[in-house]
Design a protein around this motif. Sequence first.
Motif, short mmCIF file in Angstrom:
data_model
loop_
_atom_site.label_atom_id
_atom_site.label_comp_id
_atom_site.label_asym_id
_atom_site.label_seq_id
_atom_site.Cartn_x
_atom_site.Cartn_y
_atom_site.Cartn_z
N ALA A 155 17.97 93.85 39.46
CA ALA A 155 18.92 93.68 40.56
C ALA A 155 19.56 92.30 40.47
N LYS A 156 20.80 92.21 40.94
CA LYS A 156 21.45 90.91 40.96
C LYS A 156 20.75 89.97 41.92
N PHE A 157 20.85 88.70 41.63
CA PHE A 157 20.11 87.69 42.40
C PHE A 157 20.86 87.35 43.69
N ASP A 158 20.16 87.48 44.81
CA ASP A 158 20.75 87.12 46.10
C ASP A 158 20.33 85.72 46.53
N LYS A 159 19.09 85.34 46.20
CA LYS A 159 18.58 84.04 46.61
C LYS A 159 18.83 83.03 45.49
N VAL A 160 19.39 81.88 45.85
CA VAL A 160 19.67 80.82 44.88
C VAL A 160 18.82 79.61 45.21
N ASP A 161 18.14 79.08 44.18
CA ASP A 161 17.30 77.90 44.38
C ASP A 161 18.06 76.60 44.19
N THR A 162 18.99 76.58 43.26
CA THR A 162 19.69 75.34 42.94
C THR A 162 21.16 75.63 42.68
N TYR A 163 22.02 74.80 43.26
CA TYR A 163 23.45 74.86 43.00
C TYR A 163 23.86 73.62 42.21
N ARG A 164 24.72 73.80 41.24
CA ARG A 164 25.23 72.64 40.52
C ARG A 164 26.65 72.93 40.04
N SER A 165 27.39 71.85 39.79
CA SER A 165 28.74 71.95 39.25
C SER A 165 28.79 71.29 37.89
N VAL A 166 29.48 71.94 36.97
CA VAL A 166 29.71 71.37 35.65
C VAL A 166 31.20 71.44 35.36
N PHE A 167 31.67 70.57 34.48
CA PHE A 167 33.12 70.41 34.29
C PHE A 167 33.49 70.51 32.81
N LEU A 168 34.63 71.16 32.57
CA LEU A 168 35.18 71.29 31.22
C LEU A 168 36.38 70.36 31.13
N LYS A 169 36.34 69.48 30.13
CA LYS A 169 37.37 68.45 30.01
C LYS A 169 37.90 68.40 28.58
N GLU A 170 39.00 67.68 28.41
CA GLU A 170 39.57 67.51 27.09
C GLU A 170 40.01 66.07 26.94
N GLU A 171 39.49 65.41 25.89
CA GLU A 171 39.87 64.03 25.61
C GLU A 171 41.13 64.04 24.76
#
Length: 500
Positions: free
Chosen positions: A317-333
């Motif tokens: 089953a798909k996960f309803d409860k989330v333990d940790t939230y985080r953000s990650v970023f895609l960048k270009e130099e």
Amino acid sequence: LVWYGETGMDCSQNTLPGPPPTAELYSNRNWYDKPQLADEIIRELPIVIQDMSFYLDQNKNETRQFYPADHDNFLDEEMILGDAERWGCNNLNGNEAYQNNEDADGDTLPLAPIWNPEAFFDVAVVNGRAWPVHQVKPNRYRLRLLNACDTRTLVLSAWAVPFGTDVGDFTTLFNKGEELPIWVLGTEQSLLPGGPAKILSTKGSEPNTIGSITKYSCGSIDYEDLTEPNRGLLVQPGERYDALIDFADFDQREVYLVNTGPDEPFKTFELIYEENRADFDTLGQLLKFNVSLEEDTGDVSTPPNELCFDENPGGVAKFDKVDTYRSVFLKEEVTDVLGPYAAVLDNIFGNPEEGKGFANAITENIQLNHVEEWDVVNLSADSHPIHLHQVKFQIVKRCRRDITCNEGEGVLGYESGWKDSAIAYPYVDEEGEPVVDDEGAPIGFTTTIRMKFDILGIFVWHCHILSHEDNEMMRPMCVYDPMDNSTLNNCCPGDFKYNS
């Protein structure tokens, strides 16, 4: 479809899908000793798609595969693809692994001379053959699709024309042909929940046409999506789809599997035009099926619109409860002189042109058996197929970073199964440039994914554009057990440092 690809930093350009399919591929179904019987009964084909270029090596009088030897391939629009003088890595001195280049400010930047931001080639290679023709019967065939290109995004559709039709361009094919739906049965890690998705295109970029994605569930239509400018099955590098094409009503026809994706980095469907889509003579037509005449097909498989799959693919089953939230970023130099010089990942918004390299300290430290939800924020101008090792995930939603959206928004019907790669779209204007806020910073576009980490160890997550993951767009992540301190040391050796 299980695919092996090398994921070492700086060496993914050597990724090979293996030889053309043989009877050995049927061994798991006990047809290994009976390849002819397998051809009669098993309607299942691996379809591994690559773009390549070749040149004639005058010294050895043999055809060799072309790969650009320096960054000039990206900067010099006048360069002839396949120029032998620029071919390959072997002409580089090992002591010259990096060369110095100056940007507009006079700052020196190390740039691997063989690295290019993207690499596009002009020969469609499917299962190791250029523009192959495959004989099929008027039955249903299951296709295991893999985009194994370096950079190229594929937008797939199938079109049937009578035998002998002179098809020289997309317009002729669309006007004289009849489209066959592509039925998506599953994603990289599972079948779709409930049933397959039926995909019809919008004839590439022809005006006044509308495609559709119809999601089925156990024989009934779950929903039909006509809001997206759908132009076929979108497959980015590294993505795999379990699909089906029904040739039953197309005997004595030629069926073209075509690609209407762009001959440049993919941004959004809206920015594919006739001018930038793939050339029909090169990567526009990928392969052709010749459908034979057969009165009694003997096809006992279930029609795709009647298929019934588990609502929880694989019993998970798909996960309803989330333990940790985080953000990650895609960048270009980017530099003024060299253009893009590295695609990178980061865990902070910060400078949109500065990120972390592969050898920087680990920032994605994950507790064993935790469910995490990642907002993957793309700040660059192009889309990126983001791939996580070790886990399967669900795509939760997609929207601009500056707004709030509900679960399911921006997720296509054929992406609803368990995946291990997800397309991270950019937020760009009509010119394809990142939309910025009042302070000039890119707003970005967010793709949210949710997964459970249930294996200890050190793994990687990266962009699956090979030219990107080869040049720093790959980061380690560490899964540890808080009840066992030794897992921290075992998980993060050498240059990788655990950040609490």
